[in-house]
Motif scaffolding. Structure first.
Motif, PDB file in Angstrom:
ATOM      1  N   CYS A 280       2.663  -4.951  -6.398  1.00 49.28           N
ATOM      2  CA  CYS A 280       1.933  -4.500  -5.209  1.00 49.28           C
ATOM      3  C   CYS A 280       0.434  -4.362  -5.484  1.00 49.28           C
ATOM      4  CB  CYS A 280       2.518  -3.190  -4.717  1.00 49.28           C
ATOM      5  SG  CYS A 280       4.146  -3.394  -3.976  1.00 49.28           S
ATOM      6  N   LEU A 281       0.094  -3.938  -6.680  1.00 49.03           N
ATOM      7  CA  LEU A 281      -1.317  -3.838  -7.034  1.00 49.03           C
ATOM      8  C   LEU A 281      -1.978  -5.212  -7.026  1.00 49.03           C
ATOM      9  CD1 LEU A 281      -3.655  -2.026  -7.955  1.00 49.03           C
ATOM     10  CD2 LEU A 281      -2.930  -2.444 -10.297  1.00 49.03           C
ATOM     11  N   TYR A 282      -1.301  -6.216  -7.583  1.00 48.37           N
ATOM     12  CA  TYR A 282      -1.847  -7.578  -7.560  1.00 48.37           C
ATOM     13  C   TYR A 282      -1.943  -8.105  -6.131  1.00 48.37           C
ATOM     14  CZ  TYR A 282      -1.707  -8.022 -12.617  1.00 48.37           C
ATOM     15  OH  TYR A 282      -1.933  -7.861 -13.947  1.00 48.37           O
ATOM     16  N   ARG A 283      -0.964  -7.794  -5.301  1.00 48.08           N
ATOM     17  CA  ARG A 283      -1.006  -8.245  -3.905  1.00 48.08           C
ATOM     18  C   ARG A 283      -2.219  -7.655  -3.193  1.00 48.08           C
ATOM     19  NH1 ARG A 283      -2.180  -9.250   0.514  1.00 48.08           N
ATOM     20  NH2 ARG A 283      -0.872  -9.515   2.336  1.00 48.08           N
ATOM     21  N   LEU A 284      -2.479  -6.374  -3.430  1.00 45.03           N
ATOM     22  CA  LEU A 284      -3.624  -5.745  -2.773  1.00 45.03           C
ATOM     23  C   LEU A 284      -4.954  -6.165  -3.397  1.00 45.03           C
ATOM     24  CD1 LEU A 284      -2.228  -2.182  -2.111  1.00 45.03           C
ATOM     25  CD2 LEU A 284      -2.567  -4.027  -0.479  1.00 45.03           C
ATOM     26  N   MET A 285      -4.918  -6.543  -4.664  1.00 46.16           N
ATOM     27  CA  MET A 285      -6.142  -6.986  -5.326  1.00 46.16           C
ATOM     28  C   MET A 285      -6.622  -8.319  -4.739  1.00 46.16           C
ATOM     29  SD  MET A 285      -6.753  -7.029  -9.416  1.00 46.16           S
ATOM     30  CE  MET A 285      -5.691  -8.406  -9.708  1.00 46.16           C
ATOM     31  N   TRP A 286      -5.695  -9.168  -4.319  1.00 45.77           N
ATOM     32  CA  TRP A 286      -6.060 -10.461  -3.754  1.00 45.77           C
ATOM     33  C   TRP A 286      -6.204 -10.404  -2.237  1.00 45.77           C
ATOM     34  CZ3 TRP A 286      -8.128 -13.476  -7.055  1.00 45.77           C
ATOM     35  CH2 TRP A 286      -7.712 -13.456  -8.372  1.00 45.77           C
ATOM     36  N   LEU A 287      -6.114  -9.220  -1.652  1.00 43.66           N
ATOM     37  CA  LEU A 287      -6.199  -9.055  -0.211  1.00 43.66           C
ATOM     38  C   LEU A 287      -7.493  -9.619   0.389  1.00 43.66           C
ATOM     39  CD1 LEU A 287      -4.789  -6.148   1.730  1.00 43.66           C
ATOM     40  CD2 LEU A 287      -7.121  -6.735   2.220  1.00 43.66           C
TER      41      LEU A 287
ATOM     42  N   LEU B 113       0.833  -1.201   0.000  1.00 42.41           N
ATOM     43  CA  LEU B 113       0.000   0.000   0.000  1.00 42.41           C
ATOM     44  C   LEU B 113       0.870   1.254   0.000  1.00 42.41           C
ATOM     45  CD1 LEU B 113      -2.910   1.018   0.037  1.00 42.41           C
ATOM     46  CD2 LEU B 113      -2.789   0.994   2.530  1.00 42.41           C
ATOM     47  N   SER B 114       1.966   1.217   0.731  1.00 44.16           N
ATOM     48  CA  SER B 114       2.894   2.355   0.740  1.00 44.16           C
ATOM     49  C   SER B 114       3.538   2.558  -0.622  1.00 44.16           C
ATOM     50  CB  SER B 114       3.992   2.132   1.778  1.00 44.16           C
ATOM     51  OG  SER B 114       3.456   1.940   3.044  1.00 44.16           O
ATOM     52  N   VAL B 115       3.895   1.452  -1.280  1.00 40.62           N
ATOM     53  CA  VAL B 115       4.494   1.547  -2.610  1.00 40.62           C
ATOM     54  C   VAL B 115       3.501   2.164  -3.591  1.00 40.62           C
ATOM     55  CG1 VAL B 115       5.290   0.164  -4.575  1.00 40.62           C
ATOM     56  CG2 VAL B 115       6.186  -0.283  -2.306  1.00 40.62           C
ATOM     57  N   LEU B 116       2.244   1.752  -3.523  1.00 44.04           N
ATOM     58  CA  LEU B 116       1.237   2.339  -4.404  1.00 44.04           C
ATOM     59  C   LEU B 116       0.998   3.809  -4.087  1.00 44.04           C
ATOM     60  CD1 LEU B 116      -1.496  -0.406  -4.816  1.00 44.04           C
ATOM     61  CD2 LEU B 116       0.086   0.453  -6.513  1.00 44.04           C
ATOM     62  N   PHE B 117       1.075   4.157  -2.813  1.00 48.17           N
ATOM     63  CA  PHE B 117       0.858   5.543  -2.420  1.00 48.17           C
ATOM     64  C   PHE B 117       1.992   6.444  -2.909  1.00 48.17           C
ATOM     65  CE2 PHE B 117       0.889   9.020   0.738  1.00 48.17           C
ATOM     66  CZ  PHE B 117      -0.386   9.504   0.503  1.00 48.17           C
ATOM     67  N   LEU B 118       3.218   5.925  -2.904  1.00 45.96           N
ATOM     68  CA  LEU B 118       4.354   6.719  -3.381  1.00 45.96           C
ATOM     69  C   LEU B 118       4.302   6.966  -4.885  1.00 45.96           C
ATOM     70  CD1 LEU B 118       7.298   5.248  -1.305  1.00 45.96           C
ATOM     71  CD2 LEU B 118       6.193   7.462  -1.015  1.00 45.96           C
ATOM     72  N   GLY B 119       3.824   5.982  -5.638  1.00 45.85           N
ATOM     73  CA  GLY B 119       3.622   6.174  -7.070  1.00 45.85           C
ATOM     74  C   GLY B 119       4.866   5.972  -7.916  1.00 45.85           C
ATOM     75  N   GLU B 120       4.716   6.276  -9.200  1.00 45.22           N
ATOM     76  CA  GLU B 120       5.760   6.016 -10.180  1.00 45.22           C
ATOM     77  C   GLU B 120       6.979   6.916 -10.037  1.00 45.22           C
ATOM     78  OE1 GLU B 120       4.360   6.051 -14.164  1.00 45.22           O
ATOM     79  OE2 GLU B 120       2.882   4.502 -13.798  1.00 45.22           O
ATOM     80  N   ASN B 121       6.847   8.034  -9.359  1.00 44.68           N
ATOM     81  CA  ASN B 121       7.986   8.941  -9.213  1.00 44.68           C
ATOM     82  C   ASN B 121       9.098   8.341  -8.365  1.00 44.68           C
ATOM     83  OD1 ASN B 121       6.602  10.827 -10.729  1.00 44.68           O
ATOM     84  ND2 ASN B 121       5.733  11.818  -8.916  1.00 44.68           N
ATOM     85  N   HIS B 122       8.735   7.455  -7.450  1.00 48.17           N
ATOM     86  CA  HIS B 122       9.717   6.913  -6.514  1.00 48.17           C
ATOM     87  C   HIS B 122       9.930   5.406  -6.660  1.00 48.17           C
ATOM     88  CE1 HIS B 122       9.651  10.751  -4.445  1.00 48.17           C
ATOM     89  NE2 HIS B 122       8.324  10.702  -4.451  1.00 48.17           N
ATOM     90  N   MET B 123       9.058   4.703  -7.370  1.00 52.95           N
ATOM     91  CA  MET B 123       9.137   3.251  -7.477  1.00 52.95           C
ATOM     92  C   MET B 123       9.046   2.831  -8.946  1.00 52.95           C
ATOM     93  SD  MET B 123       9.396   2.075  -4.475  1.00 52.95           S
ATOM     94  CE  MET B 123       9.455   2.964  -2.953  1.00 52.95           C
ATOM     95  N   GLY B 124       9.575   1.647  -9.236  1.00 54.18           N
ATOM     96  CA  GLY B 124       9.511   1.120 -10.588  1.00 54.18           C
ATOM     97  C   GLY B 124       8.126   0.583 -10.917  1.00 54.18           C
ATOM     98  N   GLN B 125       7.815   0.548 -12.197  1.00 52.33           N
ATOM     99  CA  GLN B 125       6.488   0.113 -12.649  1.00 52.33           C
ATOM    100  C   GLN B 125       6.223  -1.357 -12.309  1.00 52.33           C
ATOM    101  OE1 GLN B 125       4.153   2.140 -13.934  1.00 52.33           O
ATOM    102  NE2 GLN B 125       2.729   0.436 -13.919  1.00 52.33           N
ATOM    103  N   SER B 126       7.237  -2.214 -12.419  1.00 56.25           N
ATOM    104  CA  SER B 126       7.026  -3.632 -12.133  1.00 56.25           C
ATOM    105  C   SER B 126       6.726  -3.860 -10.648  1.00 56.25           C
ATOM    106  CB  SER B 126       8.230  -4.451 -12.566  1.00 56.25           C
ATOM    107  OG  SER B 126       9.388  -4.005 -11.897  1.00 56.25           O
ATOM    108  N   LEU B 127       7.368  -3.101  -9.771  1.00 56.70           N
ATOM    109  CA  LEU B 127       7.083  -3.220  -8.341  1.00 56.70           C
ATOM    110  C   LEU B 127       5.682  -2.708  -8.028  1.00 56.70           C
ATOM    111  CD1 LEU B 127       8.132  -3.945  -5.535  1.00 56.70           C
ATOM    112  CD2 LEU B 127       9.007  -1.620  -5.352  1.00 56.70           C
ATOM    113  N   ILE B 128       5.272  -1.659  -8.697  1.00 57.83           N
ATOM    114  CA  ILE B 128       3.923  -1.129  -8.501  1.00 57.83           C
ATOM    115  C   ILE B 128       2.877  -2.149  -8.954  1.00 57.83           C
ATOM    116  CG2 ILE B 128       2.295   0.642  -9.306  1.00 57.83           C
ATOM    117  CD1 ILE B 128       4.625   2.614  -9.221  1.00 57.83           C
ATOM    118  N   ASN B 129       3.125  -2.801 -10.096  1.00 59.06           N
ATOM    119  CA  ASN B 129       2.191  -3.829 -10.571  1.00 59.06           C
ATOM    120  C   ASN B 129       2.119  -5.003  -9.607  1.00 59.06           C
ATOM    121  OD1 ASN B 129       1.503  -2.390 -12.846  1.00 59.06           O
ATOM    122  ND2 ASN B 129       3.005  -3.408 -14.149  1.00 59.06           N
TER     123      ASN B 129
END
Length: 174
Positions: free
Chosen positions: A116-123, A98-114
């Protein structure tokens, strides 16, 4: 009435996982064949919704033998305590994602964001599995670890919903 040995129970759980794997592979292959037959329509939103429903159905199918596996290992303190520690570690990944998604693309890579999105989608599915694990827990340490994991997942889900409502705009005062 004689009870079934734990090795037989584990064998039946393994057989359940194998059956679900065969059904899932068949469904995914059938979906792939549909996409090959109708390539123009396969890129639409309705197909994406169908894919999402298929993935949710497959996740629910995998939850059935998982419930039986949880019930089998719940009798053994060492196994179940290790499993509950794993659940606690898994639950700690939700606030990080959730923190990685909140930080966004400016601070994290796109693959890590994806990821994390899948991890939260299956929450929600993980939350249900943790709830079943808490109900099946027999030992105090395992109950405590699973309770902490359940609390972490639940709070992460609540914070994610609150952030989503805040980003959406929330209620307007007029």
């Amino acid at each position: 009435m004689k009870s079934i040995s734990w090795r037989t129970q584990l064998g039946l759980v393994t057989l359940g996982y194998a059956a679900v794997l065969v059904v899932a592979a068949t469904l995914l292959y059938g979906r792939h064949l549909q996409e090959l037959k109708y390539p123009a329509e396969a890129s639409g939103g309705m197909w994406a919704a169908g894919d999402a429903l298929l993935y949710i159905f497959i996740a629910c199918l995998f939850m059935v033998p998982t419930i039986f596996l949880i019930l089998v290992i719940a009798r053994f303190e060492a196994f179940y305590t290790a499993y509950s520690k794993f659940l606690l570690g898994l639950s700690l990944s939700a606030p990080v994602c959730l923190s990685v998604l909140f930080l966004g693309e400016n601070h994290m890579g796109q693959s890590l964001i994806n990821l994390c999105l899948y991890r939260l989608m299956w929450l929600p599915f993980i939350l249900v599995g943790m709830g079943i694990s808490r109900l099946a827990a027999r030992f105090d340490r395992a109950k405590r670890f699973v309770s902490y994991a359940l609390l972490t997942e639940g709070l992460t889900l609540a914070i994610a919903v609150a952030l989503f409502i805040h980003a959406w705009g929330g209620p307007k005062n007029r």
